[in-house]
Design an enzyme around this catalytic site. Structure first.
Site, PDB file in Angstrom:
ATOM      1  N   HIS A 177      -1.188  -0.824   9.922  1.00 51.14           N
ATOM      2  CA  HIS A 177      -1.677  -1.815   8.957  1.00 51.14           C
ATOM      3  C   HIS A 177      -3.203  -1.852   8.936  1.00 51.14           C
ATOM      4  O   HIS A 177      -3.821  -1.873   7.865  1.00 51.14           O
ATOM      5  CB  HIS A 177      -1.094  -3.189   9.313  1.00 51.14           C
ATOM      6  CG  HIS A 177      -1.423  -4.258   8.339  1.00 51.14           C
ATOM      7  ND1 HIS A 177      -2.152  -5.372   8.696  1.00 51.14           N
ATOM      8  CD2 HIS A 177      -1.121  -4.408   7.027  1.00 51.14           C
ATOM      9  CE1 HIS A 177      -2.281  -6.153   7.632  1.00 51.14           C
ATOM     10  NE2 HIS A 177      -1.666  -5.593   6.611  1.00 51.14           N
TER      11      HIS A 177
ATOM     12  N   ASP B   9       0.210  -4.988   3.124  1.00 48.22           N
ATOM     13  CA  ASP B   9       0.839  -6.155   3.743  1.00 48.22           C
ATOM     14  C   ASP B   9       2.361  -6.060   3.682  1.00 48.22           C
ATOM     15  O   ASP B   9       3.058  -6.392   4.645  1.00 48.22           O
ATOM     16  CB  ASP B   9       0.346  -7.443   3.082  1.00 48.22           C
ATOM     17  CG  ASP B   9      -1.112  -7.754   3.416  1.00 48.22           C
ATOM     18  OD1 ASP B   9      -1.712  -7.056   4.255  1.00 48.22           O
ATOM     19  OD2 ASP B   9      -1.651  -8.716   2.830  1.00 48.22           O
TER      20      ASP B   9
END
Length: 122
Positions: free
Chosen positions: A47, A89
């Protein structure tokens, strides 16, 4: 923004994002960077790498829109950076859900980030 990210994580995992992932392993939460401790920590590492590729928006502050249809996150932005931010996300929220079975409480809160070994570059 952190608001949408937290909402996605809650929807996908059923866990309180700040409590469960705010300080986890070497990569989940603010700061931290290092060799991932487990699959959950690896989700956060990937991420952060995804965020590094973004240009033209602020991942922590910029708001974007998404919907929750048939238990699936659908990113809905015209702005390319915000769409990519939403996709980053979405990917981490799904990754965290897919790795709930390896979530280890020993890496939450009390794991000392100074002991994290340097990670490979993104």
């Amino acid at each position: 923004s952190l608001f949408e990210l937290g909402k996605m994580i809650l929807q996908e995992t059923g866990k309180n994002p700040a409590k469960s992932y705010g300080v986890y392993g070497c990569n989940c939460g603010v700061g931290g960077r290092g060799k991932p401790k487990d699959a959950t920590d690896r989700c956060c590492y990937v991420h952060k790498c995804c965020y590094k590729k973004l240009t033209g928006c602020d991942p922590k502050k910029d708001r974007y829109s998404y919907s929750w249809k048939d238990k699936t996150i659908v990113c809905g932005e015209n702005n390319s950076c915000l769409k990519e931010l939403c996709e980053c996300d979405k990917a981490v929220a799904i990754c965290l859900r897919e790795n709930l079975d390896t979530y280890n409480k020993k890496y939450r809160y009390n794991y000392l980030k100074p002991f994290c070994k340097k990670a490979d570059p993104c």
